[in-house]
Design an enzyme around this catalytic site. Structure first.
Site, short mmCIF file in Angstrom:
data_model
loop_
_atom_site.label_atom_id
_atom_site.label_comp_id
_atom_site.label_asym_id
_atom_site.label_seq_id
_atom_site.Cartn_x
_atom_site.Cartn_y
_atom_site.Cartn_z
N GLU A 77 4.04 -8.54 -2.13
CA GLU A 77 4.14 -7.67 -3.31
C GLU A 77 4.01 -8.46 -4.60
OE1 GLU A 77 7.35 -4.39 -2.25
OE2 GLU A 77 8.03 -6.36 -1.69
N CYS A 125 1.40 -1.20 3.52
CA CYS A 125 2.36 -0.10 3.60
C CYS A 125 2.60 0.57 2.26
CB CYS A 125 3.67 -0.57 4.21
SG CYS A 125 4.49 -1.83 3.22
N ASN A 168 2.11 -0.93 -3.92
CA ASN A 168 2.73 -0.29 -5.09
C ASN A 168 3.22 -1.37 -6.06
OD1 ASN A 168 2.42 1.87 -3.40
ND2 ASN A 168 4.58 2.05 -2.89
N ASP A 169 3.99 -2.30 -5.51
CA ASP A 169 4.49 -3.37 -6.37
C ASP A 169 3.39 -4.37 -6.72
OD1 ASP A 169 7.18 -2.91 -7.10
OD2 ASP A 169 7.74 -3.15 -5.00
N ARG A 217 12.19 1.78 5.42
CA ARG A 217 12.90 1.40 4.18
C ARG A 217 14.40 1.57 4.48
NH1 ARG A 217 8.29 4.26 1.39
NH2 ARG A 217 7.41 2.75 -0.07
N ARG A 270 12.12 -3.27 7.16
CA ARG A 270 12.24 -4.10 5.96
C ARG A 270 13.71 -4.24 5.62
NH1 ARG A 270 9.64 -1.87 0.54
NH2 ARG A 270 11.48 -0.56 0.52
N HIS A 273 11.52 16.69 -6.60
CA HIS A 273 11.92 17.32 -5.34
C HIS A 273 11.17 18.62 -5.11
CE1 HIS A 273 15.91 15.00 -4.74
NE2 HIS A 273 14.84 14.36 -4.29
N ARG A 290 5.27 0.43 -12.66
CA ARG A 290 4.74 1.48 -11.79
C ARG A 290 5.27 2.87 -12.11
NH1 ARG A 290 7.36 -0.24 -5.93
NH2 ARG A 290 7.46 1.93 -5.36
C1 PEP Z 1 5.27 -1.33 -2.13
O1 PEP Z 1 5.72 -1.95 -3.10
O2 PEP Z 1 4.07 -1.06 -1.97
C2 PEP Z 1 6.19 -0.85 -1.08
C3 PEP Z 1 5.75 -0.32 0.03
O3 PEP Z 1 7.53 -0.94 -1.35
P1 PEP Z 1 8.34 0.12 -2.25
O4 PEP Z 1 7.40 1.23 -2.62
O5 PEP Z 1 9.48 0.58 -1.40
O6 PEP Z 1 8.75 -0.73 -3.40
MG MG Z 2 7.80 -2.64 -3.06
#
Ligand code: PEP
Ligand code: MG
Length: 570
Positions: free
Chosen positions: A429, A500, A452-453, A296, A332, A189, A463
């Site tokens: 993902e 995204c 990310n996933d 989200r 989403r 934070h 991750r």
């Molecule tokens: C991702 O996985 O890239 C994504 C955008 O979803 P989150 O980061 O919310 O898992």
């Molecule tokens: Mg994700």
């Protein structure tokens, strides 16, 4: 001192040059050494909490105008934590066992801190620092310690082991040149607040920071995480010149943030924003976002004892629609699971939550949650609504979600409601979904790649793992090859592809993604201007060339070098 250059994690870009000032944090108070103050322990706690509450309220008032509301929310959350029943319960137990009030309070804070920091979800982990922060504030009042640490009289570079969010907000902004912390991390934070304040910051400098003495002259480069003690004047000049060029770039980007992002040869790339709270929608639009590329919706469901009602959900969504004023909204559906626990969903303890009951898999077992969410969304009557499902691995899952959506449409229409046209898509993902993109493309309206996933699953590296950060680079050619495959399959069926995940907000990734065929990038609101600016630096042809070459390289580092060189040449 022996070492002149220290290295840490770059958290907020920018350069600061000035003298070191050590913050002696209130969090270091030792309750064992505290003088016992007389009085009933429960009255004392009540008075200490009231005083802490008042201080925080003043701090929030002083932060208005300096910080966006979404960041001030961190302090609001702390305000609620002061009265957390769990903290009070452990305090009460300690008192009943004969412990001194300060010790009981510290035990309560420590217990709560341990619970939060052991959770796998980084958002909840970040709360652990907040508990420590309010814990120290209440403790100070409980033992009658001095109100707050002395402040510097001139602008300084603040050095500390760690920094609490409220300590940063309380620091006089005109005297804060930069921040250097031995601990901390980029998702904490305090990092979010430093970013909102725009203060160059390095974290994770470790023990070596202690060798920097009070008053030492420092060059802090928040772009690459370098802290130079007693730098050569020549080096200071050079670093400041590079920073000036960066500032000019940022200035240009901000001025053009409301314009569409077009490559030099006129190809339009949509740049949307990732939003996780209703208040952020307004921030996103002012930051220049063409729409919301990822809403989200977890914010509606976490931190509460029961799922949100339809009315609550609708109210939050309407706030967003008002801010968007007709711009596209990609929502989403709920994406929680073993890694993001919610009290009203009995989830089994999983040894591999990232491979467990996440996203759509969980919704399939709690269909009512999805139905309610879809009912609210489809009743909004918003003209540009795009709904997508998280963590889709198989066609069967997508077909199930589509059938549920169809049933809700029928239900609403049977009740006399008109459902406006909408798009139905999915997150990519899971590698299986990317590999079968041809099949999915026949059934979805769009794809949004969650890098990310996707990166964690392609490279089989958690991750959030503290030691596997090197694996988390979405520019790895293995990830890029999957994105290329998804774009090709989607375009063959006339579908669009967004990205995204964090990759979309990484300037070096921009030419590669658009060169692979990505149509939309969705990034944190604060990055929209800079990503639009990056799109404008490339021609589609040059981006395609870089993307083609990237697919043939062996690792992410090589891809980054390739892009940096191509950018320097252009
Ligand atoms: C991702 O996985 O890239 C994504 C955008 O979803 P989150 O980061 O919310 O898992
Ligand atoms: Mg994700």
């Amino acid at each position: 001192m022996r070492q002149r250059v220290l290295r840490g994690v770059p958290v907020v870009g920018g350069v600061a040059v000035g003298h070191c000032w050590w913050l002696r944090s209130a969090a270091k108070l030792d309750p064992m050494e505290a003088e016992e103050v007389p009085g009933d322990p429960f009255d004392r706690l009540e008075r200490a909490r009231a005083a802490a509450r008042m201080e925080l309220e003043q701090l929030i008032a002083s932060a208005r105008g300096r910080l966006p509301e979404s960041e001030i929310a961190i302090l609001h959350a702390q305000l609620l934590m002061i009265d957390d029943p769990e903290l009070e319960r452990v305090y009460r137990e300690g008192i009943e066992q004969g412990k001194a009030p300060a010790v009981s309070w510290q035990d309560a804070v420590r217990t709560f801190h341990q619970v939060l920091s052991s959770l796998p979800d980084p958002t909840l982990q970040a709360r652990a620092a907040d508990v420590e922060d309010i814990g120290a504030r209440v403790l100070r009042h409980l033992i009658g310690a001095p109100a707050s640490p002395a402040m510097p009289t001139r602008p300084v570079i603040l050095c500390a082991d760690d920094l609490a969010p409220s300590e940063l907000v309380a620091f006089p902004p005109e005297r804060l040149l930069g921040i250097a912390l031995a601990g901390g991390g980029p998702t904490s934070h305090v990092a979010i607040l430093a970013r909102a304040l725009g203060v160059p910051t390095i974290m994770g400098l470790g023990e070596s920071l202690h060798a920097v003495t009070e008053g030492a002259f420092i060059l802090l480069d928040g772009n690459d995480g370098r802290l130079v003690v007693d730098p050569d004047p020549e080096e200071v000049r050079e670093v400041l010149a590079v920073q000036q060029a960066r500032d000019a770039e940022q200035h240009r980007a901000l001025q053009q943030r409301l314009e569409p992002a077009r490559t030099r040869d006129g190809y339009r790339v949509e740049v949307g924003a990732n939003v996780g709270r209703p208040e952020e929608a307004h921030v996103a639009v002012s930051a220049g976002a063409d729409g919301i590329g990822l809403l989200r919706t977890e914010f509606l469901f976490v931190d509460r004892e029961a799922p949100p009602t339809e009315t609550e959900q609708e109210r939050a969504l309407r706030t967003i629609l008002e801010a968007l004023d007709g711009r596209p909204l990609v929502v989403r559906t709920l994406d929680i699971g073993g890694d993001k626990p919610v009290p009203y969903l009995p989830l089994p303890k999983e040894s591999n939550p990232f491979l467990g009951l996440r996203g759509l898999r969980l919704l399939r077992r709690h269909e009512e949650l999805l139905r309610t969410q879809l009912r609210v969304l489809l009743r909004l009557g918003y003209a540009d609504l795009r709904i997508m499902f998280p963590m889709v691995a198989t066609l069967d899952e997508f077909r199930w979600a589509r059938a549920v959506t169809g049933a809700i449409v029928q239900e609403l229409e049977a009740a006399g409601q008109r459902v406006a046209p909408f798009q139905l898509g999915m997150m990519v993902e899971v590698p299986a979904a990317a590999l079968l993109a041809e099949q999915f493309a026949k059934e979805v309206d769009f794809f949004s790649v969650g890098t990310n996933d996707l990166t964690q699953y392609v490279l089989a590296a958690d991750r959030g793992h503290p030691e596997l950060g090197d694996y988390q680079d979405p520019l790895h050619p293995a990830v890029l090859r999957l994105i290329a495959h998804v774009c090709k399959a989607a375009h063959a069926e006339g579908r669009w592809v967004g990205v995204c995940g964090e990759a979309a907000g990484d300037r070096l990734a921009v030419p590669v993604l658009i060169g692979l065929g990505v149509d939309e990038l969705s990034v944190a609101p604060s990055l929209v201007a800079s990503i639009k600016d990056e799109v404008r630096q490339w021609s589609l042809e040059a981006a395609r060339e870089v993307a083609r070459a990237a697919l043939g390289l062996s690792d992410a580092q090589e891809v980054r070098m390739l892009v940096a060189e191509a950018r320097a040449r252009s």
